[in-house]
Design an enzyme around this catalytic site. Sequence first.
Site, PDB file in Angstrom:
ATOM      1  CG  HIS A 265     -24.485  13.323  25.786  1.00  0.00           C
ATOM      2  ND1 HIS A 265     -23.458  14.146  26.147  1.00  0.00           N
ATOM      3  CD2 HIS A 265     -23.887  12.267  25.137  1.00  0.00           C
ATOM      4  CE1 HIS A 265     -22.297  13.624  25.752  1.00  0.00           C
ATOM      5  NE2 HIS A 265     -22.544  12.480  25.135  1.00  0.00           N
ATOM      6  CG  HIS A 306     -21.185  17.793  33.684  1.00  0.00           C
ATOM      7  ND1 HIS A 306     -20.297  16.784  33.944  1.00  0.00           N
ATOM      8  CD2 HIS A 306     -21.228  17.945  32.343  1.00  0.00           C
ATOM      9  CE1 HIS A 306     -19.812  16.353  32.786  1.00  0.00           C
ATOM     10  NE2 HIS A 306     -20.358  17.038  31.798  1.00  0.00           N
ATOM     11  CG  ASP A 363     -24.810  21.519  26.026  1.00  0.00           C
ATOM     12  OD1 ASP A 363     -24.171  21.677  24.979  1.00  0.00           O
ATOM     13  OD2 ASP A 363     -24.937  20.424  26.591  1.00  0.00           O
TER      14      ASP A 363
HETATM   15  N1  CMC Z   1     -32.425  21.022  36.864  1.00  0.00           N
HETATM   16  C1  CMC Z   1     -32.983  20.686  38.063  1.00  0.00           C
HETATM   17  N2  CMC Z   1     -32.510  19.727  38.882  1.00  0.00           N
HETATM   18  C2  CMC Z   1     -31.413  19.068  38.481  1.00  0.00           C
HETATM   19  C3  CMC Z   1     -30.773  19.347  37.253  1.00  0.00           C
HETATM   20  C4  CMC Z   1     -31.306  20.372  36.448  1.00  0.00           C
HETATM   21  N3  CMC Z   1     -30.725  20.685  35.273  1.00  0.00           N
HETATM   22  N4  CMC Z   1     -29.699  18.538  37.110  1.00  0.00           N
HETATM   23  C5  CMC Z   1     -29.672  17.764  38.201  1.00  0.00           C
HETATM   24  N5  CMC Z   1     -30.712  18.078  39.046  1.00  0.00           N
HETATM   25  C6  CMC Z   1     -30.977  17.502  40.362  1.00  0.00           C
HETATM   26  C7  CMC Z   1     -31.544  16.099  40.252  1.00  0.00           C
HETATM   27  O1  CMC Z   1     -32.941  16.125  40.179  1.00  0.00           O
HETATM   28  C8  CMC Z   1     -31.010  15.476  41.525  1.00  0.00           C
HETATM   29  O2  CMC Z   1     -31.785  15.946  42.591  1.00  0.00           O
HETATM   30  P1  CMC Z   1     -32.064  14.992  43.900  1.00  0.00           P
HETATM   31  O3  CMC Z   1     -30.709  14.738  44.494  1.00  0.00           O
HETATM   32  O4  CMC Z   1     -32.941  15.829  44.776  1.00  0.00           O
HETATM   33  O5  CMC Z   1     -32.726  13.758  43.380  1.00  0.00           O
HETATM   34  C9  CMC Z   1     -29.629  16.094  41.692  1.00  0.00           C
HETATM   35  O6  CMC Z   1     -29.713  17.361  41.034  1.00  0.00           O
HETATM   36  C10 CMC Z   1     -28.500  15.262  41.073  1.00  0.00           C
HETATM   37  O7  CMC Z   1     -28.771  15.104  39.687  1.00  0.00           O
HETATM   38  P2  CMC Z   1     -28.698  13.741  38.884  1.00  0.00           P
HETATM   39  O8  CMC Z   1     -29.762  13.743  37.832  1.00  0.00           O
HETATM   40  O9  CMC Z   1     -28.657  12.580  39.829  1.00  0.00           O
HETATM   41  O10 CMC Z   1     -27.265  13.892  38.209  1.00  0.00           O
HETATM   42  P3  CMC Z   1     -26.728  13.086  36.984  1.00  0.00           P
HETATM   43  O11 CMC Z   1     -25.262  13.108  37.109  1.00  0.00           O
HETATM   44  O12 CMC Z   1     -27.389  11.748  36.872  1.00  0.00           O
HETATM   45  O13 CMC Z   1     -27.186  13.952  35.703  1.00  0.00           O
HETATM   46  C11 CMC Z   1     -27.259  15.589  33.994  1.00  0.00           C
HETATM   47  C12 CMC Z   1     -26.409  14.907  35.094  1.00  0.00           C
HETATM   48  C13 CMC Z   1     -26.344  16.460  33.135  1.00  0.00           C
HETATM   49  C14 CMC Z   1     -27.899  14.514  33.085  1.00  0.00           C
HETATM   50  C15 CMC Z   1     -28.353  16.446  34.674  1.00  0.00           C
HETATM   51  O14 CMC Z   1     -27.746  17.437  35.480  1.00  0.00           O
HETATM   52  C16 CMC Z   1     -29.279  17.102  33.652  1.00  0.00           C
HETATM   53  O15 CMC Z   1     -30.220  16.453  33.175  1.00  0.00           O
HETATM   54  N6  CMC Z   1     -29.028  18.403  33.270  1.00  0.00           N
HETATM   55  C17 CMC Z   1     -29.812  19.071  32.272  1.00  0.00           C
HETATM   56  C18 CMC Z   1     -29.405  18.608  30.880  1.00  0.00           C
HETATM   57  C19 CMC Z   1     -28.073  19.183  30.447  1.00  0.00           C
HETATM   58  O16 CMC Z   1     -27.811  20.371  30.556  1.00  0.00           O
HETATM   59  N7  CMC Z   1     -27.214  18.299  29.875  1.00  0.00           N
HETATM   60  C20 CMC Z   1     -25.911  18.679  29.336  1.00  0.00           C
HETATM   61  C21 CMC Z   1     -24.760  18.105  30.112  1.00  0.00           C
HETATM   62  S1  CMC Z   1     -23.199  18.863  29.673  1.00  0.00           S
HETATM   63  C22 CMC Z   1     -22.909  18.452  28.047  1.00  0.00           C
HETATM   64  C23 CMC Z   1     -22.943  17.015  27.708  1.00  0.00           C
HETATM   65  O17 CMC Z   1     -22.489  16.163  28.480  1.00  0.00           O
HETATM   66  O18 CMC Z   1     -23.413  16.705  26.624  1.00  0.00           O
END
Ligand code: CMC
Length: 426
Positions: A265, A306, A363
Amino acid sequence: MADKKAQLIIEGNAPVELPVLTGTMGPDVIDVRSLTATGRFTFDPGFMSTASCESKITYIDGDKGILLHRGYPIEQLAEQSDYLETCYLLLNGELPSKEEKAKFVGTIKNHTMVHEQLKSFFNGFRRDAHPMAIMCGVVGALSAFYHDSLDINNPQHREVSAMRLVAKMPTIAAMTYKYSMGQPMMYPRNDLNYAENFLHMMFNTPCEIKPISPVLAKAMDKIFILHADHEQNASTSTVRLAGSSGANPFACIAAGIAALWGPAHGGANEAVLSMLDEIGSVENIDKFIAKAKDKNDPFKLMGFGHRVYKNFDPRAKVMKQTCDEVLAELGINDPQLELAMKLDEIARNDPYFKERNLYPNVDFYSGIILKAIGIPTSMFTVIFALARTVGWISHWKEMLSSPYKIGRPRQLYTGYEQRDLPSGRD
Ligand code: CMC
């Protein structure tokens, strides 16, 4: 509004009719509230398919990359508004008139100082404590200082608490920084605007008061606007959940700060810079992209992806533009920015990221601007918390101003069935 119905058929049972609710924008939602009468619940870990509340504050269309506050696009607010006007809009639902704006700004300025005794609180923390750890404690402690506005059933009290929080967050945030530096804490200056005052409290000292650069203050203000609210994210939902038990607003915001801290987050802005440091140079990008794609490696590309946006995060677009402006104005040629741009380009052309709609989020660029302004990395998430406070408190106020229920999710229990303690134990 409910004019459609959905039918749920559970094998061997009569169909259950569920109302389908339609909002002003966005997908319809199936109202499952009556399901409890059937003795069943829905199962949705991570709230992937669940709307937890009704809200009029912020709208996101994740597929189109649209973010609206009270109907106004974030790009227009970032260009044509300022942070305090955006705060007024989020809190009150409409843009202020000139007079309303002046009154609002005056009220905020009235509350910028914190109780003098709050300073002694800081001495209990180690100087090397993470500023977010201090924020969780000190913001929660505000409830011990402002007893006169803690009746959550009194709209006037809710209003005063909201003003206090928006006004005092920059002061407390800057105090955490000064404490970590071992420098005297600076009092707020009410002749400055919100962003200028924050930069003054961060970077000036009693023995040297330097003028605040208007370019940097403007960039800071934009960063505040871009982080002001984002509907039912993890920290906002935490604030609503804490608030639903009747907890006081300072305690609720402290809970929001704790939820924001995580790297998935708000902690991502700090994590982006650590990641860029770790990558080091353009030649290493491919190696890190491969790590991000490897399901056996916990590494993720920070600042990418996201839950809601499956397109470019509109905040990231404005952020990138602000980043270019700030670096040009300061004449900074930041190798980390070059690295970030290359990483962005490579990731966005990679099938793994394309297929999963993983774009840079807010971010990704904010850290580079904050770094250029001179903000240390450990303060990045604090700045996110400062700016998001208005969103949290707007949601808290919205929830409390109409009937609400305590948030109490259920579970799918997969543990032991009832059993007896073994007999004959000593
Ligand atoms: N790098 C590599 N792979 C990723 C990433 C990433 N940053 N984000 C998602 N994926 C992959 C994930 O492994 C999954 O792959 P598969 O379908 O093969 O299992 C697919 O993309 C879908 O991702 P998810 O984790 O199921 O998506 P989510 O909605 O649960 O998570 C998230 C969203 C923001 C937590 C995640 O994208 C992440 O951890 N990003 C990096 C951290 C980040 O930048 N966070 C800031 C978010 S914006 C500001 C805020 O909200 O505070």
